[in-house]
Design a protein around this motif. Structure first.
Motif: not given
Length: 365
Positions: A9, A11, A55, A58, A188, A190-191, A205, A207-208, A216, A220
Protein backbone atom coordinates in the motif's frame (compact mmCIF):
# COMPACT_ATOMS: atom_id res chain seq x y z
CA UNK A 1 17.10 -18.87 8.08
CA UNK A 2 15.24 -16.74 5.54
CA UNK A 3 15.24 -12.96 6.12
CA UNK A 4 12.40 -11.02 4.53
CA UNK A 5 10.48 -7.76 4.57
CA UNK A 6 6.75 -7.42 3.98
CA UNK A 7 5.36 -4.07 2.80
CA UNK A 8 2.23 -2.93 0.97
CA UNK A 9 0.00 0.00 0.00
CA UNK A 10 2.57 2.57 -1.12
CA UNK A 11 -0.16 4.32 -3.20
CA UNK A 12 2.44 6.15 -5.26
CA UNK A 13 1.10 9.26 -7.04
CA UNK A 14 -1.59 9.89 -4.44
CA UNK A 15 -3.06 13.37 -4.82
CA UNK A 16 -2.59 14.66 -1.21
CA UNK A 17 -5.46 16.97 -2.12
CA UNK A 18 -5.97 18.33 1.40
CA UNK A 19 -2.54 20.03 1.36
CA UNK A 20 -1.46 23.18 -0.43
CA UNK A 21 -0.33 22.57 -4.03
CA UNK A 22 3.31 23.10 -3.01
CA UNK A 23 3.09 20.70 -0.07
CA UNK A 24 1.15 18.12 -2.11
CA UNK A 25 3.86 18.15 -4.79
CA UNK A 26 6.54 17.76 -2.11
CA UNK A 27 4.70 14.84 -0.52
CA UNK A 28 4.39 13.10 -3.89
CA UNK A 29 8.14 13.49 -4.38
CA UNK A 30 8.77 12.07 -0.92
CA UNK A 31 6.52 9.09 -1.61
CA UNK A 32 8.43 8.35 -4.82
CA UNK A 33 11.64 8.29 -2.78
CA UNK A 34 10.22 5.56 -0.53
CA UNK A 35 11.32 2.61 -2.75
CA UNK A 36 14.93 3.90 -2.82
CA UNK A 37 14.96 4.19 0.97
CA UNK A 38 13.50 0.69 1.16
CA UNK A 39 16.20 -0.65 -1.18
CA UNK A 40 18.86 0.80 1.12
CA UNK A 41 17.25 -0.94 4.09
CA UNK A 42 17.12 -4.26 2.22
CA UNK A 43 20.78 -4.13 1.24
CA UNK A 44 22.04 -2.89 4.61
CA UNK A 45 20.17 -5.64 6.49
CA UNK A 46 20.97 -8.63 4.23
CA UNK A 47 17.33 -9.26 3.32
CA UNK A 48 16.76 -12.29 1.08
CA UNK A 49 13.12 -11.80 0.13
CA UNK A 50 10.87 -8.75 -0.40
CA UNK A 51 7.10 -9.31 -0.31
CA UNK A 52 5.01 -6.42 -1.72
CA UNK A 53 1.31 -7.07 -1.19
CA UNK A 54 -0.30 -4.73 -3.70
CA UNK A 55 -1.52 -1.16 -4.21
CA UNK A 56 2.01 0.05 -4.81
CA UNK A 57 0.42 2.60 -7.18
CA UNK A 58 -2.64 4.66 -6.38
CA UNK A 59 -4.22 3.67 -9.68
CA UNK A 60 -3.77 1.16 -12.48
CA UNK A 61 -2.73 4.04 -14.79
CA UNK A 62 0.08 5.63 -12.82
CA UNK A 63 2.65 8.03 -14.27
CA UNK A 64 5.25 6.18 -16.30
CA UNK A 65 8.20 7.93 -14.62
CA UNK A 66 6.88 6.86 -11.20
CA UNK A 67 6.73 3.23 -12.34
CA UNK A 68 10.21 3.46 -13.87
CA UNK A 69 11.60 4.87 -10.61
CA UNK A 70 9.98 2.03 -8.66
CA UNK A 71 11.38 -0.53 -11.11
CA UNK A 72 14.88 0.95 -10.80
CA UNK A 73 14.71 0.96 -6.99
CA UNK A 74 13.56 -2.66 -6.84
CA UNK A 75 16.35 -3.58 -9.23
CA UNK A 76 18.86 -2.16 -6.76
CA UNK A 77 17.70 -4.62 -4.10
CA UNK A 78 20.05 -7.52 -3.50
CA UNK A 79 17.02 -9.73 -2.89
CA UNK A 80 14.23 -11.51 -4.71
CA UNK A 81 11.13 -9.32 -4.98
CA UNK A 82 7.55 -10.53 -5.43
CA UNK A 83 4.54 -8.31 -6.14
CA UNK A 84 0.83 -9.20 -5.88
CA UNK A 85 -1.13 -6.38 -7.57
CA UNK A 86 -4.13 -5.10 -5.61
CA UNK A 87 -7.44 -3.38 -6.29
CA UNK A 88 -5.85 0.04 -6.98
CA UNK A 89 -2.92 -1.14 -9.11
CA UNK A 90 -4.66 -4.12 -10.69
CA UNK A 91 -2.91 -5.98 -13.49
CA UNK A 92 -4.41 -5.27 -16.90
CA UNK A 93 -4.16 -3.22 -20.11
CA UNK A 94 -2.28 0.02 -19.51
CA UNK A 95 -0.99 -1.13 -16.14
CA UNK A 96 2.59 -0.10 -15.32
CA UNK A 97 3.19 -3.77 -14.56
CA UNK A 98 2.71 -4.37 -18.30
CA UNK A 99 4.08 -1.16 -19.83
CA UNK A 100 7.34 -0.81 -17.88
CA UNK A 101 10.33 -3.14 -17.99
CA UNK A 102 10.97 -4.79 -14.62
CA UNK A 103 14.35 -6.15 -13.47
CA UNK A 104 15.16 -9.85 -13.34
CA UNK A 105 14.98 -10.04 -9.54
CA UNK A 106 11.32 -8.90 -9.60
CA UNK A 107 8.42 -11.26 -10.17
CA UNK A 108 4.90 -9.88 -10.62
CA UNK A 109 1.94 -12.20 -10.22
CA UNK A 110 -0.42 -11.72 -13.17
CA UNK A 111 -3.25 -14.23 -12.76
CA UNK A 112 -6.51 -13.93 -10.76
CA UNK A 113 -5.72 -17.26 -9.13
CA UNK A 114 -2.86 -18.62 -7.08
CA UNK A 115 0.40 -19.22 -8.93
CA UNK A 116 3.45 -20.88 -7.39
CA UNK A 117 7.03 -19.72 -7.74
CA UNK A 118 9.78 -22.07 -6.62
CA UNK A 119 13.06 -20.94 -5.08
CA UNK A 120 15.01 -24.21 -4.73
CA UNK A 121 18.12 -22.63 -3.16
CA UNK A 122 16.00 -21.50 -0.20
CA UNK A 123 13.72 -24.55 -0.21
CA UNK A 124 10.89 -22.08 -0.69
CA UNK A 125 7.60 -22.07 -2.59
CA UNK A 126 5.84 -18.71 -2.87
CA UNK A 127 2.14 -18.56 -3.77
CA UNK A 128 0.52 -15.36 -5.02
CA UNK A 129 -2.21 -13.90 -7.20
CA UNK A 130 -3.17 -10.59 -8.83
CA UNK A 131 -6.27 -8.47 -9.03
CA UNK A 132 -7.08 -8.10 -12.72
CA UNK A 133 -9.97 -5.71 -12.07
CA UNK A 134 -10.81 -3.19 -9.38
CA UNK A 135 -12.74 -5.83 -7.45
CA UNK A 136 -12.19 -9.52 -6.73
CA UNK A 137 -15.26 -11.25 -5.31
CA UNK A 138 -13.79 -14.77 -5.26
CA UNK A 139 -11.24 -15.53 -2.57
CA UNK A 140 -7.84 -16.52 -3.94
CA UNK A 141 -7.16 -18.86 -1.04
CA UNK A 142 -10.39 -20.85 -1.41
CA UNK A 143 -9.63 -24.56 -1.84
CA UNK A 144 -5.87 -24.14 -1.50
CA UNK A 145 -3.63 -26.32 0.65
CA UNK A 146 0.14 -26.27 0.30
CA UNK A 147 1.65 -29.71 -0.27
CA UNK A 148 3.45 -31.36 2.65
CA UNK A 149 6.71 -31.56 0.71
CA UNK A 150 9.18 -30.30 3.32
CA UNK A 151 9.41 -26.84 1.72
CA UNK A 152 8.68 -23.47 3.28
CA UNK A 153 5.41 -22.17 1.85
CA UNK A 154 4.58 -18.45 1.86
CA UNK A 155 1.47 -16.71 0.52
CA UNK A 156 1.33 -13.17 -0.88
CA UNK A 157 -2.13 -11.64 -1.37
CA UNK A 158 -4.02 -8.37 -1.34
CA UNK A 159 -7.25 -8.96 0.55
CA UNK A 160 -9.46 -8.96 3.63
CA UNK A 161 -10.19 -11.57 6.29
CA UNK A 162 -13.86 -12.39 6.85
CA UNK A 163 -15.21 -9.13 5.36
CA UNK A 164 -18.88 -8.22 5.58
CA UNK A 165 -18.92 -7.70 1.80
CA UNK A 166 -17.02 -9.85 -0.72
CA UNK A 167 -15.32 -7.26 -2.95
CA UNK A 168 -11.58 -7.42 -2.28
CA UNK A 169 -10.38 -11.03 -2.19
CA UNK A 170 -12.36 -12.30 0.82
CA UNK A 171 -10.24 -14.71 2.85
CA UNK A 172 -11.78 -16.92 5.51
CA UNK A 173 -10.02 -17.74 8.75
CA UNK A 174 -10.63 -21.44 8.27
CA UNK A 175 -9.02 -21.21 4.80
CA UNK A 176 -5.90 -19.70 6.33
CA UNK A 177 -5.81 -22.41 9.00
CA UNK A 178 -6.07 -25.11 6.32
CA UNK A 179 -3.61 -23.51 3.89
CA UNK A 180 -0.40 -25.10 5.18
CA UNK A 181 1.40 -21.76 4.72
CA UNK A 182 4.07 -20.72 7.19
CA UNK A 183 3.31 -17.06 6.52
CA UNK A 184 0.59 -15.17 4.65
CA UNK A 185 1.68 -11.64 3.68
CA UNK A 186 -1.35 -9.41 3.17
CA UNK A 187 -2.07 -5.96 1.79
CA UNK A 188 -5.15 -3.70 1.58
CA UNK A 189 -5.64 -2.65 5.23
CA UNK A 190 -3.80 0.63 5.78
CA UNK A 191 -3.62 0.40 9.54
CA UNK A 192 -0.83 -1.90 10.65
CA UNK A 193 -2.12 -4.83 12.68
CA UNK A 194 -0.57 -7.23 15.12
CA UNK A 195 0.19 -10.60 13.48
CA UNK A 196 -2.57 -13.20 13.64
CA UNK A 197 -2.25 -16.98 13.75
CA UNK A 198 -4.82 -19.40 12.34
CA UNK A 199 -3.88 -23.05 12.57
CA UNK A 200 -0.15 -23.12 11.89
CA UNK A 201 -0.18 -20.00 9.66
CA UNK A 202 0.96 -16.55 10.76
CA UNK A 203 -0.56 -13.68 8.77
CA UNK A 204 -0.30 -9.90 8.96
CA UNK A 205 -0.99 -6.56 7.31
CA UNK A 206 1.92 -4.11 7.64
CA UNK A 207 -0.30 -1.12 6.84
CA UNK A 208 0.86 1.67 4.57
CA UNK A 209 4.45 2.93 4.91
CA UNK A 210 3.40 6.61 4.70
CA UNK A 211 0.16 8.17 5.91
CA UNK A 212 -1.75 10.26 3.36
CA UNK A 213 -4.44 11.86 5.52
CA UNK A 214 -6.06 12.04 8.92
CA UNK A 215 -7.62 8.63 8.38
CA UNK A 216 -4.09 7.13 8.44
CA UNK A 217 -2.73 8.22 11.79
CA UNK A 218 0.41 7.49 13.75
CA UNK A 219 3.47 5.41 13.05
CA UNK A 220 3.67 3.76 9.61
CA UNK A 221 6.15 1.28 8.18
CA UNK A 222 6.57 -2.37 7.27
CA UNK A 223 7.38 -5.77 8.78
CA UNK A 224 10.85 -7.27 8.86
CA UNK A 225 10.91 -10.96 9.63
CA UNK A 226 12.63 -14.31 9.60
CA UNK A 227 11.46 -17.84 8.91
CA UNK A 228 13.58 -20.73 10.12
CA UNK A 229 13.77 -24.19 8.57
CA UNK A 230 10.95 -25.45 10.78
CA UNK A 231 8.61 -22.70 9.49
CA UNK A 232 8.73 -20.60 12.66
CA UNK A 233 8.00 -16.95 11.84
CA UNK A 234 9.34 -13.96 13.75
CA UNK A 235 8.17 -10.42 12.87
CA UNK A 236 9.34 -6.94 13.86
CA UNK A 237 7.54 -3.75 12.86
CA UNK A 238 9.90 -1.15 11.35
CA UNK A 239 8.70 2.49 11.53
CA UNK A 240 9.60 4.07 8.21
CA UNK A 241 7.41 7.12 7.53
CA UNK A 242 9.03 10.50 7.08
CA UNK A 243 5.94 12.28 8.42
CA UNK A 244 3.10 11.34 10.72
CA UNK A 245 -0.53 12.42 10.71
CA UNK A 246 -1.86 13.03 14.20
CA UNK A 247 -5.12 14.27 15.75
CA UNK A 248 -4.79 16.00 19.10
CA UNK A 249 -7.69 17.10 21.31
CA UNK A 250 -6.96 20.05 23.63
CA UNK A 251 -9.32 21.34 26.34
CA UNK A 252 -8.91 25.13 26.56
CA UNK A 253 -11.35 25.73 29.43
CA UNK A 254 -10.02 28.66 31.51
CA UNK A 255 -6.74 28.55 29.58
CA UNK A 256 -4.99 30.56 26.92
CA UNK A 257 -5.55 28.40 23.80
CA UNK A 258 -1.99 28.72 22.52
CA UNK A 259 -0.49 27.84 25.89
CA UNK A 260 -2.86 24.87 26.22
CA UNK A 261 -1.85 23.54 22.80
CA UNK A 262 1.87 23.97 23.40
CA UNK A 263 1.60 22.21 26.76
CA UNK A 264 -0.11 19.23 25.09
CA UNK A 265 2.29 18.84 22.16
CA UNK A 266 5.16 16.33 22.08
CA UNK A 267 8.66 17.74 21.75
CA UNK A 268 9.21 17.36 18.00
CA UNK A 269 6.33 17.96 15.59
CA UNK A 270 8.02 20.02 12.85
CA UNK A 271 7.95 17.15 10.33
CA UNK A 272 4.38 16.11 11.04
CA UNK A 273 0.83 17.01 10.02
CA UNK A 274 -1.56 17.79 12.86
CA UNK A 275 -5.28 18.32 13.25
CA UNK A 276 -5.94 19.94 16.61
CA UNK A 277 -9.47 19.87 18.02
CA UNK A 278 -10.11 22.62 20.56
CA UNK A 279 -12.69 21.62 23.16
CA UNK A 280 -14.02 22.87 26.48
CA UNK A 281 -15.76 26.10 27.50
CA UNK A 282 -14.91 29.57 26.27
CA UNK A 283 -16.45 33.00 26.61
CA UNK A 284 -18.50 34.82 24.02
CA UNK A 285 -15.45 35.53 21.86
CA UNK A 286 -14.57 31.90 21.08
CA UNK A 287 -11.08 31.06 19.76
CA UNK A 288 -9.50 33.08 16.96
CA UNK A 289 -8.32 30.05 14.99
CA UNK A 290 -6.74 31.97 12.07
CA UNK A 291 -4.48 34.00 14.37
CA UNK A 292 -3.71 30.93 16.46
CA UNK A 293 -2.82 28.89 13.37
CA UNK A 294 -0.47 31.62 12.14
CA UNK A 295 1.25 31.77 15.53
CA UNK A 296 1.80 28.00 15.63
CA UNK A 297 2.51 27.32 11.95
CA UNK A 298 6.27 26.89 12.30
CA UNK A 299 5.74 24.04 14.79
CA UNK A 300 4.32 21.76 12.06
CA UNK A 301 4.67 20.69 8.45
CA UNK A 302 0.92 21.34 8.17
CA UNK A 303 -1.63 22.37 10.78
CA UNK A 304 -5.41 22.24 10.83
CA UNK A 305 -7.34 23.77 13.75
CA UNK A 306 -10.96 22.99 14.49
CA UNK A 307 -12.93 24.92 17.09
CA UNK A 308 -15.13 22.48 19.00
CA UNK A 309 -15.50 24.67 22.06
CA UNK A 310 -18.87 25.50 23.59
CA UNK A 311 -20.24 28.58 25.31
CA UNK A 312 -19.65 28.65 29.03
CA UNK A 313 -22.68 27.56 31.04
CA UNK A 314 -22.95 30.91 32.82
CA UNK A 315 -23.59 32.59 29.45
CA UNK A 316 -26.57 30.34 28.76
CA UNK A 317 -27.89 31.24 32.20
CA UNK A 318 -28.56 34.71 30.84
CA UNK A 319 -31.31 33.17 28.73
CA UNK A 320 -33.56 33.81 31.74
CA UNK A 321 -33.15 37.56 31.42
CA UNK A 322 -36.23 39.56 30.43
CA UNK A 323 -34.43 41.22 27.54
CA UNK A 324 -33.70 40.94 23.84
CA UNK A 325 -30.49 39.12 24.84
CA UNK A 326 -32.47 36.66 26.94
CA UNK A 327 -35.04 36.07 24.18
CA UNK A 328 -32.23 35.42 21.67
CA UNK A 329 -30.48 32.97 23.98
CA UNK A 330 -33.70 31.13 24.90
CA UNK A 331 -34.40 30.43 21.23
CA UNK A 332 -30.87 29.15 20.60
CA UNK A 333 -30.84 27.13 23.82
CA UNK A 334 -33.93 25.28 22.60
CA UNK A 335 -32.22 24.64 19.24
CA UNK A 336 -29.15 23.36 21.07
CA UNK A 337 -31.25 20.91 23.06
CA UNK A 338 -32.78 19.60 19.82
CA UNK A 339 -29.47 19.32 17.93
CA UNK A 340 -28.82 15.77 16.70
CA UNK A 341 -25.18 16.00 15.66
CA UNK A 342 -21.96 17.67 16.75
CA UNK A 343 -22.08 19.78 13.56
CA UNK A 344 -25.57 21.01 14.50
CA UNK A 345 -24.41 21.89 18.00
CA UNK A 346 -21.43 23.79 16.60
CA UNK A 347 -23.68 25.79 14.28
CA UNK A 348 -25.92 26.81 17.19
CA UNK A 349 -22.89 27.73 19.31
CA UNK A 350 -21.43 29.89 16.55
CA UNK A 351 -24.81 31.56 15.99
CA UNK A 352 -24.88 32.41 19.69
CA UNK A 353 -21.38 33.85 19.59
CA UNK A 354 -22.02 36.04 16.55
CA UNK A 355 -25.45 37.09 17.77
CA UNK A 356 -24.15 38.15 21.18
CA UNK A 357 -21.30 40.04 19.50
CA UNK A 358 -23.82 41.88 17.30
CA UNK A 359 -25.99 42.76 20.30
CA UNK A 360 -22.98 44.20 22.08
CA UNK A 361 -21.58 45.89 18.94
CA UNK A 362 -18.40 43.79 19.20
CA UNK A 363 -16.23 42.55 16.34
CA UNK A 364 -15.88 38.79 16.82
CA UNK A 365 -12.93 38.63 14.39
Amino acid sequence: MLRFIHAADFHLDSAFAALTPRQAAARRRESRELPVRLANYVNQNNIDLVLLAGDLFDSAASYRDTAEELSAALGQMEAQVYIAPGNHDWYGPGSPYLTVKWPENVHIFTQPRLETMEWPEKNLALHGAAFTHGEQADGFLTGFTAPADGKLHIGLLHGEIDPSEARYDPIRKEEIAASGLAYLALGHIHKGAEPLTFGGTVCAWPGCPEGRGFDELGEKGFYSGTIDDSGKVSLTFVPFARRRYEILTVDVTEQDPRAAIEAALPADTAQDLYRILLTGETGEGSVHTDALKAALADRFYALELRDRTRLAEDLWAKAEEDSLRGLFLRDLKQQLAQAQTEEDRQRVTMAARFGLAALDHRDLG
